[in-house]
Write a protein that holds these residues in place. Structure first.
Motif, PDB file in Angstrom:
ATOM      1  N   ALA A 195      -4.518  13.174 -10.582  1.00  0.00           N
ATOM      2  CA  ALA A 195      -4.606  11.651 -11.049  1.00  0.00           C
ATOM      3  C   ALA A 195      -3.574  10.691 -10.357  1.00  0.00           C
ATOM      4  N   GLY A 196      -2.253  11.309  -9.979  1.00  0.00           N
ATOM      5  CA  GLY A 196      -1.124  10.601  -9.195  1.00  0.00           C
ATOM      6  C   GLY A 196      -1.740  10.448  -7.843  1.00  0.00           C
ATOM      7  N   ALA A 197      -2.361  11.172  -7.137  1.00  0.00           N
ATOM      8  CA  ALA A 197      -2.986  11.175  -5.966  1.00  0.00           C
ATOM      9  C   ALA A 197      -3.930   9.912  -6.064  1.00  0.00           C
ATOM     10  N   PHE A 198      -4.831   9.852  -6.746  1.00  0.00           N
ATOM     11  CA  PHE A 198      -5.805   8.706  -6.963  1.00  0.00           C
ATOM     12  C   PHE A 198      -5.163   7.292  -7.332  1.00  0.00           C
ATOM     13  N   VAL A 199      -4.091   7.380  -8.276  1.00  0.00           N
ATOM     14  CA  VAL A 199      -3.574   6.165  -8.656  1.00  0.00           C
ATOM     15  C   VAL A 199      -2.412   5.548  -7.151  1.00  0.00           C
ATOM     16  N   GLY A 200      -1.828   6.491  -6.536  1.00  0.00           N
ATOM     17  CA  GLY A 200      -1.187   6.115  -5.399  1.00  0.00           C
ATOM     18  C   GLY A 200      -2.088   5.662  -4.244  1.00  0.00           C
ATOM     19  N   TYR A 201      -3.264   6.385  -4.114  1.00  0.00           N
ATOM     20  CA  TYR A 201      -4.348   5.850  -3.124  1.00  0.00           C
ATOM     21  C   TYR A 201      -4.578   4.336  -3.341  1.00  0.00           C
ATOM     22  N   PHE A 202      -5.112   4.330  -4.764  1.00  0.00           N
ATOM     23  CA  PHE A 202      -5.617   3.088  -5.087  1.00  0.00           C
ATOM     24  C   PHE A 202      -4.520   1.868  -5.067  1.00  0.00           C
ATOM     25  N   PHE A 203      -3.368   2.041  -5.447  1.00  0.00           N
ATOM     26  CA  PHE A 203      -2.290   1.068  -5.345  1.00  0.00           C
ATOM     27  C   PHE A 203      -2.165   0.715  -3.796  1.00  0.00           C
ATOM     28  N   SER A 204      -2.041   1.526  -2.958  1.00  0.00           N
ATOM     29  CA  SER A 204      -1.539   1.284  -1.577  1.00  0.00           C
ATOM     30  C   SER A 204      -2.955   0.740  -1.044  1.00  0.00           C
ATOM     31  N   ARG A 205      -3.985   1.194  -1.286  1.00  0.00           N
ATOM     32  CA  ARG A 205      -5.260   0.604  -0.343  1.00  0.00           C
ATOM     33  C   ARG A 205      -5.485  -0.603  -1.029  1.00  0.00           C
ATOM     34  N   LEU A 206      -4.940  -1.084  -2.240  1.00  0.00           N
ATOM     35  CA  LEU A 206      -5.161  -2.484  -2.860  1.00  0.00           C
ATOM     36  C   LEU A 206      -4.225  -3.286  -1.985  1.00  0.00           C
ATOM     37  N   MET A 207      -3.199  -2.967  -1.801  1.00  0.00           N
ATOM     38  CA  MET A 207      -2.116  -3.894  -1.093  1.00  0.00           C
ATOM     39  C   MET A 207      -2.425  -3.984   0.408  1.00  0.00           C
ATOM     40  N   VAL A 208      -3.224  -3.031   0.948  1.00  0.00           N
ATOM     41  CA  VAL A 208      -3.820  -3.331   2.169  1.00  0.00           C
ATOM     42  C   VAL A 208      -5.041  -4.180   2.408  1.00  0.00           C
ATOM     43  N   ASP A 209      -5.862  -3.986   1.523  1.00  0.00           N
ATOM     44  CA  ASP A 209      -7.260  -4.661   1.410  1.00  0.00           C
ATOM     45  C   ASP A 209      -6.930  -6.131   1.088  1.00  0.00           C
ATOM     46  N   LEU A 210      -5.833  -6.514   0.367  1.00  0.00           N
ATOM     47  CA  LEU A 210      -5.451  -7.917  -0.162  1.00  0.00           C
ATOM     48  C   LEU A 210      -4.496  -8.347   0.923  1.00  0.00           C
ATOM     49  N   HIS A 211      -4.289  -7.493   2.055  1.00  0.00           N
ATOM     50  CA  HIS A 211      -3.338  -8.066   3.014  1.00  0.00           C
ATOM     51  C   HIS A 211      -1.844  -8.605   2.646  1.00  0.00           C
ATOM     52  N   ILE A 212      -1.460  -7.715   1.764  1.00  0.00           N
ATOM     53  CA  ILE A 212      -0.248  -8.182   1.259  1.00  0.00           C
ATOM     54  C   ILE A 212       1.008  -7.395   2.137  1.00  0.00           C
ATOM     55  N   PHE A 213       0.514  -5.945   2.378  1.00  0.00           N
ATOM     56  CA  PHE A 213       1.631  -5.471   3.339  1.00  0.00           C
ATOM     57  C   PHE A 213       0.889  -4.241   4.040  1.00  0.00           C
ATOM     58  N   PRO A 214       1.015  -3.890   5.135  1.00  0.00           N
ATOM     59  CA  PRO A 214       0.341  -2.465   5.614  1.00  0.00           C
ATOM     60  C   PRO A 214       0.852  -1.514   5.294  1.00  0.00           C
ATOM     61  N   LEU A 215       0.929  -0.912   4.073  1.00  0.00           N
ATOM     62  CA  LEU A 215       1.222   0.433   3.601  1.00  0.00           C
ATOM     63  C   LEU A 215       0.736   1.406   4.265  1.00  0.00           C
ATOM     64  N   PRO A 216       1.433   2.773   4.481  1.00  0.00           N
ATOM     65  CA  PRO A 216       0.826   3.705   4.749  1.00  0.00           C
ATOM     66  C   PRO A 216       0.217   4.704   3.447  1.00  0.00           C
ATOM     67  N   VAL A 217      -1.223   4.426   3.381  1.00  0.00           N
ATOM     68  CA  VAL A 217      -1.749   4.937   2.404  1.00  0.00           C
ATOM     69  C   VAL A 217      -1.642   6.432   1.945  1.00  0.00           C
ATOM     70  N   ALA A 218      -1.753   7.400   2.974  1.00  0.00           N
ATOM     71  CA  ALA A 218      -1.555   8.745   2.896  1.00  0.00           C
ATOM     72  C   ALA A 218      -0.207   9.102   2.005  1.00  0.00           C
ATOM     73  N   ASN A 219       0.754   8.429   2.648  1.00  0.00           N
ATOM     74  CA  ASN A 219       2.135   8.718   2.110  1.00  0.00           C
ATOM     75  C   ASN A 219       2.178   8.209   0.745  1.00  0.00           C
ATOM     76  N   PHE A 220       1.570   7.068   0.371  1.00  0.00           N
ATOM     77  CA  PHE A 220       1.652   6.645  -1.149  1.00  0.00           C
ATOM     78  C   PHE A 220       0.590   7.498  -1.994  1.00  0.00           C
ATOM     79  N   THR A 221      -0.374   7.946  -1.381  1.00  0.00           N
ATOM     80  CA  THR A 221      -1.197   9.031  -2.032  1.00  0.00           C
ATOM     81  C   THR A 221      -0.312  10.212  -2.721  1.00  0.00           C
ATOM     82  N   ILE A 222       0.472  10.658  -1.745  1.00  0.00           N
ATOM     83  CA  ILE A 222       1.185  12.039  -1.975  1.00  0.00           C
ATOM     84  C   ILE A 222       2.414  11.566  -2.815  1.00  0.00           C
ATOM     85  N   VAL A 223       3.004  10.290  -2.680  1.00  0.00           N
ATOM     86  CA  VAL A 223       4.262  10.065  -3.560  1.00  0.00           C
ATOM     87  C   VAL A 223       3.699   9.880  -4.919  1.00  0.00           C
ATOM     88  N   GLY A 224       2.374   9.310  -5.256  1.00  0.00           N
ATOM     89  CA  GLY A 224       1.928   8.775  -6.268  1.00  0.00           C
ATOM     90  C   GLY A 224       1.692  10.249  -7.112  1.00  0.00           C
TER      91      GLY A 224
END
Length: 616
Positions: free
Chosen positions: A380-409
């Motif tokens: 669940a943490g991996a999917f929460v981390g991916y969802f959060f970071s991908r949302l930030m990227v898709d909304l053009h808020i900040f170019p986050l490293p999606v893979a890293n946020f997936t792992i840290v989540g």
């Protein structure tokens, strides 16, 4: 047909463990007993840590290999047009088979959960039943192998605890050493499951030994390393959880890691609340309704896997795909494959999987399957981390490293669900092959942990046990009280008098009995009230002899409260403190048994504390 023959041959091999485990222990008892006599305490504990770690490592390898083989056997030769039906049928079948095996082979003996192990430390002197050395392997292999949405880490931790405890019993080790080797077995189980020895040690310190004072952790480290070595030598990376970092830590992402920690904490609370409600729902089923409960749990699980195939099994393969390739690959095997080119549909798909995971896991575990929340929290943490970071990227808020946020989540949600931030931090650091993400791991794990602690001081699995006083917490004084049993301290010699007994008749009783209080009972020995010496002494010592003809029922009064014989001693002491009484009647249901005095509890407390301190 050949694949099912292979599966049943492998299952028969596991079933033989029920008869072979004690034989193996007996075969090695004589040489090890000789070594115990020759070695110092520390040397024997180190040797014991190695043996417990190696044994648990092999048990972990067996369990993970069993699950892998079962999954391969039931998934091969299926074409795409059958895959959706596969996700609908096999998870349901696995729950039913598990329930039947547990009912007929283990006679419904409960062997699930870390909380049960903690209960055995607190109330059974760290003695874990021998059947738990193989019960979890069989039941969890069937559940997860057929697609149950649960983890194998909790079962292998319980198996390791049982191995360590029974090893210590074989060589008659005292409570402290028995608890230490129990924790060493659990450490080896977690370490071998992930090839993460530090995480194994941290798990035992944070979860197993929580509230137990220990300073000797060498056997834990030895066992954890031994279990990891067995896993490294036998298993390959495809069966284990492992990630290769694609980007290093960038300090400019720190505010977003803080936000991710908050999201993980909120999600963890969502997961816990729903899991508890589902647990209470399934607990309403009576014991004889095990098949009905399994059918409902299996149906929820099957429907969840049918809609979202990544919920099948422990999910580690899907997590690796998510982190390395993205969710598009996962969406291709679902009903939503036609929407794979719409990035908002992909994001919704990821979010729904995270939200539905709690239903799939709770239906698996509480419906009668075997498994734990360790792997589901990482998933669940991996999917929460991916969802959060991908949302930030898709909304053009900040170019986050999606893979890293997936792992840290993964660490964030695991910390929030299991209440184990140190284990979460070191586990993810170890499975990523280094400490490059150590700072964001600490940020996300601690923030998530702090948030969930605002709602409850104890994790999903432990909260009910803590409320009932069944396990140790960090309130060390209550540990000793938890070891005391009301039935062992009942004073059954308290004089019993009938309500019509006169004060004159009481004189002889008072002269020859040391008690200063008396139980007033009827002909059926039902307690009617209590009379103390203070209640009647003024009349007894008065000059008016005719008052000695007064009946005792005129002086009796109801006790301020009562105690049940199976009541937790911490609650009993609360009753004494609240009422200010020095003695209270004890009942078994409605049957009067005797009295319990506060002084008897304090004497037993001092005796137990002295013995515990000497042993520790």
């Amino acid at each position: 047909m050949q694949k099912f023959r292979s599966y049943f041959r492998f299952l028969r091999l596991v079933l033989r463990m029920q008869h072979q485990t004690e034989d193996v222990l007996q075969q090695h008892e004589i040489p090890l007993s000789w070594l115990k006599a020759k070695l110092t305490r520390q040397q024997f504990l180190i040797l014991s840590g190695i043996l417990v770690g190696l044994t648990t490592g092999f048990a972990s390898v067996l369990l993970k290999t069993l699950v892998h083989k079962i999954t391969v056997l039931i998934t091969q030769d299926y074409h795409f047009r059958y895959q959706l039906m596969f996700y609908l049928i096999f998870p349901f079948t696995g729950i039913i088979i598990t329930v039947l095996v547990v009912h007929f082979l283990f006679k419904d003996k409960d062997g699930k959960g870390i909380a049960a192990v903690l209960y055995e430390i607190a109330h059974k002197s760290a003695i874990v039943p021998a059947y738990k050395m193989y019960r979890q392997i069989i039941a969890s292999a069937l559940t997860v192998g057929f697609g149950g949405s649960a983890g194998l880490e909790s079962p292998i931790a319980v198996t390791g605890a049982a191995i360590g405890s029974n090893y210590a019993r074989t060589y008659q080790l005292p409570f402290k050493e028995r608890t230490l080797l129990l924790a060493a077995g659990s450490a080896a189980g977690i370490a071998s499951a992930f090839n993460a020895p530090i995480a194994g040690v941290m798990f035992s310190i944070e979860i197993i030994l929580s509230g137990v004072v220990f300073s000797d952790f060498v056997p834990l480290i030895i066992a954890s390393v031994s279990g990891t070595l067995v896993s490294k030598m036998i298993l390959n990376e495809q069966i284990l959880l492992h990630f290769n970092l694609q980007q290093s830590f960038d300090y400019r992402n720190t505010p977003f890691y803080l936000l991710l920690g908050i999201c993980c904490g909120v999600y963890s609370r969502y997961y816990t609340v729903l899991a508890l409600r589902l647990e209470h729902y399934f607990k309403r089923f009576k014991r004889h309704q095990y098949l009905r409960k399994a059918a409902i749990g299996g149906s929820i699980l099957a429907l969840s896997c049918f809609l979202f195939p990544p919920l099948f099994g422990d999910g580690y393969g899907f997590v690796k795909t998510l982190a390395n390739q993205g969710p598009e690959q996962l969406m291709q095997i679902s009903l939503f494959a036609p929407l794979v080119h719409h990035h908002w549909a992909i994001l919704a798909f990821v979010g729904c999987i995270a939200l539905v995971k709690v239903f799939a896991t709770s239906a698996t575990i509480f419906g009668g399957g075997s498994g734990g929340n360790f792997a589901p929290s990482l998933f669940a943490g991996a999917f929460v981390g991916y969802f959060f970071s991908r949302l930030m990227v898709d909304l053009h808020i900040f170019p986050l490293p999606v893979a890293n946020f997936t792992i840290v989540g993964m660490a964030g949600v695991m910390s929030g669900i299991l209440y184990a931030p140190l284990t979460s931090i070191f586990l993810i650091a170890e499975v990523t092959g280094g400490y490059e993400l150590f700072i964001p791991l600490m940020i996300v794990s601690i923030v998530s942990y702090v948030i969930v602690r605002r709602f409850s001081h104890y994790s999903l699995e432990l909260e009910e046990y803590v409320k009932e006083g069944k396990i140790f917490t960090r309130h060390y004084d209550s540990h000793i009280l938890s070891m005391l049993q009301v039935k062992d301290l009942i004073d059954r010699s308290v004089p019993q008098v009938l309500p019509d007994t006169t004060l004159y008749q009481m004189l002889d009783l008072i002269q020859h009995d040391p008690h200063l209080f008396f139980a007033v009972v009827d002909e059926q020995h039902t307690l009617q009230g209590v009379v103390t010496f203070d209640d009647i002494k003024e009349i007894i010592f008065s000059q008016e002899k005719e008052k000695l003809n007064y009946k005792i029922k005129a002086f009796m009064h109801a006790p301020p409260t009562t105690i049940q014989v199976n009541e937790n001693m911490n609650r009993v002491m609360e009753k004494f403190e609240t009422t200010g009484s020095l003695y209270l009647p004890v009942f078994s249901g409605k049957q009067y048994l005797g009295f319990l005095s506060k002084s008897a509890i304090l004497d037993a407390y001092r005796t137990t504390l002295k013995a515990y301190s000497q042993e520790a």
